[in-house]
Design a protein around this motif. Structure first.
Motif, PDB file in Angstrom:
ATOM      1  N   SER A  40     -36.711  -8.343  22.180  1.00  0.00           N
ATOM      2  CA  SER A  40     -35.915  -9.496  22.177  1.00  0.00           C
ATOM      3  C   SER A  40     -34.616  -9.100  21.660  1.00  0.00           C
ATOM      4  CB  SER A  40     -36.450 -10.341  21.111  1.00  0.00           C
ATOM      5  OG  SER A  40     -36.648  -9.770  19.651  1.00  0.00           O
ATOM      6  N   LYS A  41     -34.216  -7.733  21.150  1.00  0.00           N
ATOM      7  CA  LYS A  41     -33.128  -7.237  20.825  1.00  0.00           C
ATOM      8  C   LYS A  41     -32.975  -5.871  20.946  1.00  0.00           C
ATOM      9  CE  LYS A  41     -34.125  -7.499  15.857  1.00  0.00           C
ATOM     10  NZ  LYS A  41     -33.749  -8.089  14.450  1.00  0.00           N
ATOM     11  N   LEU A  42     -31.864  -5.207  21.024  1.00  0.00           N
ATOM     12  CA  LEU A  42     -31.692  -3.962  21.104  1.00  0.00           C
ATOM     13  C   LEU A  42     -32.195  -3.093  19.889  1.00  0.00           C
ATOM     14  CD1 LEU A  42     -30.979  -1.160  23.065  1.00  0.00           C
ATOM     15  CD2 LEU A  42     -28.685  -1.612  22.142  1.00  0.00           C
ATOM     16  N   GLY A  43     -31.607  -3.706  18.741  1.00  0.00           N
ATOM     17  CA  GLY A  43     -31.640  -3.047  17.502  1.00  0.00           C
ATOM     18  C   GLY A  43     -31.046  -3.596  16.383  1.00  0.00           C
ATOM     19  N   GLN A  44     -30.738  -2.933  15.258  1.00  0.00           N
ATOM     20  CA  GLN A  44     -29.851  -3.200  14.134  1.00  0.00           C
ATOM     21  C   GLN A  44     -28.749  -2.224  14.279  1.00  0.00           C
ATOM     22  OE1 GLN A  44     -30.300  -5.558  12.303  1.00  0.00           O
ATOM     23  NE2 GLN A  44     -32.572  -5.994  12.555  1.00  0.00           N
ATOM     24  N   PRO A  45     -27.278  -2.684  13.907  1.00  0.00           N
ATOM     25  CA  PRO A  45     -26.318  -1.931  13.976  1.00  0.00           C
ATOM     26  C   PRO A  45     -26.233  -1.019  12.857  1.00  0.00           C
ATOM     27  CG  PRO A  45     -25.581  -4.210  13.386  1.00  0.00           C
ATOM     28  CD  PRO A  45     -27.038  -4.097  13.531  1.00  0.00           C
ATOM     29  N   LEU A  46     -25.901   0.254  12.816  1.00  0.00           N
ATOM     30  CA  LEU A  46     -25.870   1.296  11.867  1.00  0.00           C
ATOM     31  C   LEU A  46     -24.174   1.370  11.244  1.00  0.00           C
ATOM     32  CD1 LEU A  46     -28.727   3.641  12.823  1.00  0.00           C
ATOM     33  CD2 LEU A  46     -28.657   1.855  11.002  1.00  0.00           C
ATOM     34  N   GLU A  47     -23.973   2.526  10.434  1.00  0.00           N
ATOM     35  CA  GLU A  47     -22.611   2.815  10.262  1.00  0.00           C
ATOM     36  C   GLU A  47     -21.683   3.017  11.352  1.00  0.00           C
ATOM     37  OE1 GLU A  47     -20.302   5.867   7.193  1.00  0.00           O
ATOM     38  OE2 GLU A  47     -22.465   6.356   7.711  1.00  0.00           O
ATOM     39  N   CYS A  48     -20.549   2.448  11.487  1.00  0.00           N
ATOM     40  CA  CYS A  48     -19.564   2.582  12.317  1.00  0.00           C
ATOM     41  C   CYS A  48     -19.907   2.282  13.839  1.00  0.00           C
ATOM     42  CB  CYS A  48     -19.109   3.949  12.333  1.00  0.00           C
ATOM     43  SG  CYS A  48     -18.414   4.669  10.672  1.00  0.00           S
ATOM     44  N   HIS A  49     -21.055   1.338  13.756  1.00  0.00           N
ATOM     45  CA  HIS A  49     -21.231   0.986  15.205  1.00  0.00           C
ATOM     46  C   HIS A  49     -20.236   0.201  15.742  1.00  0.00           C
ATOM     47  CE1 HIS A  49     -23.751  -0.799  18.641  1.00  0.00           C
ATOM     48  NE2 HIS A  49     -23.229  -1.956  17.777  1.00  0.00           N
ATOM     49  N   ASN A  50     -20.051   0.361  17.148  1.00  0.00           N
ATOM     50  CA  ASN A  50     -19.090  -0.423  17.954  1.00  0.00           C
ATOM     51  C   ASN A  50     -17.613  -0.226  17.514  1.00  0.00           C
ATOM     52  OD1 ASN A  50     -18.836  -1.997  20.314  1.00  0.00           O
ATOM     53  ND2 ASN A  50     -18.457  -3.748  18.878  1.00  0.00           N
ATOM     54  N   SER A  51     -17.414   0.988  17.009  1.00  0.00           N
ATOM     55  CA  SER A  51     -16.108   1.413  16.452  1.00  0.00           C
ATOM     56  C   SER A  51     -15.301   2.248  17.511  1.00  0.00           C
ATOM     57  CB  SER A  51     -16.179   2.178  15.407  1.00  0.00           C
ATOM     58  OG  SER A  51     -16.780   3.219  15.352  1.00  0.00           O
ATOM     59  N   PHE A  52     -14.027   2.054  17.637  1.00  0.00           N
ATOM     60  CA  PHE A  52     -13.134   2.711  18.562  1.00  0.00           C
ATOM     61  C   PHE A  52     -11.920   3.348  17.743  1.00  0.00           C
ATOM     62  CE2 PHE A  52     -11.532   3.640  22.732  1.00  0.00           C
ATOM     63  CZ  PHE A  52     -10.224   3.253  22.566  1.00  0.00           C
ATOM     64  N   ILE A  53     -12.028   4.696  17.385  1.00  0.00           N
ATOM     65  CA  ILE A  53     -11.199   5.368  16.670  1.00  0.00           C
ATOM     66  C   ILE A  53     -10.598   6.699  17.088  1.00  0.00           C
ATOM     67  CG2 ILE A  53     -12.026   4.197  14.424  1.00  0.00           C
ATOM     68  CD1 ILE A  53     -13.208   6.840  13.775  1.00  0.00           C
ATOM     69  N   LYS A  54      -9.659   7.276  16.675  1.00  0.00           N
ATOM     70  CA  LYS A  54      -9.368   8.778  16.985  1.00  0.00           C
ATOM     71  C   LYS A  54     -10.467   9.621  16.996  1.00  0.00           C
ATOM     72  CE  LYS A  54      -4.608   9.313  17.287  1.00  0.00           C
ATOM     73  NZ  LYS A  54      -3.421  10.333  16.951  1.00  0.00           N
ATOM     74  N   TYR A  55     -10.660  10.496  17.751  1.00  0.00           N
ATOM     75  CA  TYR A  55     -11.902  11.246  17.873  1.00  0.00           C
ATOM     76  C   TYR A  55     -11.902  12.330  16.473  1.00  0.00           C
ATOM     77  CZ  TYR A  55     -15.334  14.544  19.346  1.00  0.00           C
ATOM     78  OH  TYR A  55     -16.690  15.364  19.369  1.00  0.00           O
ATOM     79  N   THR A  56     -10.646  12.729  16.438  1.00  0.00           N
ATOM     80  CA  THR A  56     -10.667  13.536  14.873  1.00  0.00           C
ATOM     81  C   THR A  56     -10.911  12.881  13.764  1.00  0.00           C
ATOM     82  OG1 THR A  56      -8.320  13.310  15.088  1.00  0.00           O
ATOM     83  CG2 THR A  56      -8.943  15.297  16.321  1.00  0.00           C
ATOM     84  N   ASP A  57     -10.717  11.599  13.522  1.00  0.00           N
ATOM     85  CA  ASP A  57     -11.244  10.760  12.543  1.00  0.00           C
ATOM     86  C   ASP A  57     -12.594  10.475  12.624  1.00  0.00           C
ATOM     87  OD1 ASP A  57      -8.645  10.858  11.638  1.00  0.00           O
ATOM     88  OD2 ASP A  57      -8.176   8.800  12.560  1.00  0.00           O
ATOM     89  N   ARG A  58     -13.507  10.710  13.445  1.00  0.00           N
ATOM     90  CA  ARG A  58     -14.585  10.514  13.565  1.00  0.00           C
ATOM     91  C   ARG A  58     -15.586  11.232  12.647  1.00  0.00           C
ATOM     92  NH1 ARG A  58     -16.682   5.959  15.016  1.00  0.00           N
ATOM     93  NH2 ARG A  58     -15.948   5.858  17.059  1.00  0.00           N
ATOM     94  N   GLY A  59     -15.500  12.450  12.352  1.00  0.00           N
ATOM     95  CA  GLY A  59     -16.265  13.369  11.383  1.00  0.00           C
ATOM     96  C   GLY A  59     -17.403  13.811  12.588  1.00  0.00           C
TER      97      GLY A  59
END
Length: 502
Positions: A234-253
């Motif tokens: 019924s759904k794909l799942g639950q979002p976890l930390e930083c889900h659906n985020s768009f940031i600089k790659y070097t800031d991703r960790g």
């Protein structure tokens, strides 16, 4: 820099476990104001802030491999940016945990709607993008991407996650990293210098093997998962930390997964090839010129080291060997008997596991796409990033006229893949290799010495006037710095020089 005797990494680990008070605060943690931090800006009293945590690095000064002067650049200030520029991969929290003074005092700021959003009801049922005015983690300023979106659909036995990157150029399988561990799906799509992340706890179990498909012309990514139980979701799942985020790659960790050692073979008397197998549920292809990090706990401290994946061998026809595919990483590692990390790596048995990170690096294939002349300057295992680069340029760059490698080593016994390089030079007239030894035997008839302006002026010569060239340099830091300086003194621009560093 050369460290004094008794100032190795292992010596530092011993000191941190000795019970000695390294902060001068007798175990207390304090809140540090900017004014207080600024007072501690001398070699004999040096505090540094990294990501809001303040450390007394005074006792660490003599143990720092980069030297005291590098630490002093951040003395009494927030050194986060400087730290990230040089070695953000180092686990400073583990290395400096006994030096922790406390946290920076936060200045009061006015609350805004952007920074105070709490997780809405949508968290309970994830299907597509989150609303634009909601965020999952206020650490990031722009979690809802302007350019990306995703969706998913299912059949009786499959679940397909579709990411629309809207990037119609440069999107390929190297730009997508997928991990499925413990029911959690993590998909990192790299879009130029940015990262778009999906991070989801799936509703139901799926099988380990995953399929990744890239539609390069439209920038669409598909991740196909096989259901363990053919139940409707019924759904794909639950979002976890930083889900659906768009940031600089070097800031991703950095993100790590455990890889199995499947083979270990000798290259020279002190260098070996390690073949690591990625988990079946991981998709990771390291681009040309990029490196990964290996992570291991040694004496209770997390140690991280960078390595550049290579091919199994240099083939004169430059077809990738079978074992170098999307399921394996091949690393060429010099073993230092008195080192801390490489002996531990060498002690790994076939079947043992080690943590491997995503890839990083500033090199772009676009730097060589229309190249005419490529010059490579390598010292020791600084040869490793040159291997895939040689492969790529001689196979894919139709404009290239000459590719020349100047390879610096101490002795003949230290030369990596000498026979293969010489065979390649015989079979491909575009390629030339020169070996330079600093400690040759009497019978050596080749060139000798160390990197110098005179050597480079003879070696780096354009195939024609104004030809497009690139000079790549890799080796120990002094070698790289000297090489760059010599090249600049000879009139080559910064755009014509690339140094491989981690």
């Amino acid at each position: 820099v050369p460290l004094k005797p008794g100032r190795s990494l292992m010596d530092w680990i011993r000191l941190t476990k000795s019970g000695k008070d390294l902060t001068g605060l007798k175990g207390r943690l304090i809140e540090v104001s900017e004014e207080e931090l600024a007072k501690h800006n001398k070699k004999d009293d040096c505090w540094i802030c990294i990501r809001g945590l303040v450390y007394n690095v005074t006792p660490y000064m003599e143990y720092h491999p980069g030297g005291e002067d590098e630490l002093m650049k951040a003395a009494g200030t927030d050194g986060t940016d400087l730290f990230d520029q040089v070695h953000r991969w180092v686990n400073y929290e583990s290395m400096l945990k006994e030096c922790l003074v406390g946290r920076m005092a936060l200045k009061p700021v006015a609350a805004t709607s952007e920074t105070c959003c709490t997780l809405p009801e949508e968290k309970k049922a994830l299907n597509g993008m989150l609303p634009k005015n909601k965020v999952l983690d206020d650490t990031f300023k722009d979690l809802t991407p302007r350019f990306c979106s995703y969706d998913w659909f299912q059949t009786d036995c499959l679940v397909t996650v579709v990411i629309y990157t809207k990037q119609k150029k440069g999107m390929n399988s190297e730009m997508v990293i997928v991990d499925h561990q413990d029911g959690r799906l993590r998909v990192d799509s790299i879009l130029r210098d940015y990262s778009y992340l999906l991070h989801i706890e799936l509703s139901y179990e799926v099988q380990e093997d995953i399929t990744v498909r890239i539609a390069e012309k439209v920038g669409k990514v598909e991740i196909v998962l096989k259901k363990k139980n053919n139940l409707p979701w019924s759904k794909l799942g639950q979002p976890l930390e930083c889900h659906n985020s768009f940031i600089k790659y070097t800031d991703r960790g950095l993100y790590y997964r455990k890889c199995k050692l499947v083979s270990k073979t000798e290259v020279t008397h002190d260098t070996k090839l390690f073949c690591l197998m990625l988990p079946q549920s991981t998709h990771l292809q390291v681009p040309v010129g990029q490196h990964i990090y290996l992570r291991k706990i040694i004496a209770g401290t997390e140690i991280v080291k960078p390595y550049t994946p290579v091919s199994c061998s240099l083939k004169s026809d430059f077809k990738e060997p079978f074992c170098h595919d999307s399921t394996h990483l091949i690393l060429m590692v010099k073993i230092y008997p008195n080192g801390l990390f490489t002996p531990e790596l060498d002690h790994l048995q076939i079947g043992d596991y080690i943590s491997v990170s995503n890839s990083e690096g500033s090199f772009k294939k676009s730097q060589v796409q229309t190249l005419e002349d490529l010059f490579l300057l390598a010292a020791g295992t600084g040869f490793t990033p040159m291997i895939k680069l040689l492969n790529y340029v001689l196979t894919n760059v139709c404009t290239v006229r000459i590719v020349k490698l100047m390879f610096f080593n101490k002795t003949e016994d230290d030369i990596l893949w000498r026979n293969q390089l010489e065979q390649l030079a015989l079979k491909d007239k575009r390629f030339e290799v020169q070996f330079i030894l600093s400690e040759p035997r009497k019978e050596w008839t080749g060139k000798q010495g160390k990197i110098s302006s005179s050597l480079l002026s003879e070696f780096v010569k354009r195939s024609k006037k104004d030809s497009k060239l690139l000079i790549c340099v890799c080796g120990p830091t002094p070698f790289t710095e000297q090489g760059i300086q010599f090249l600049q003194d000879l009139g080559y621009s910064k755009e014509e020089i690339h140094s491989f560093t981690a």
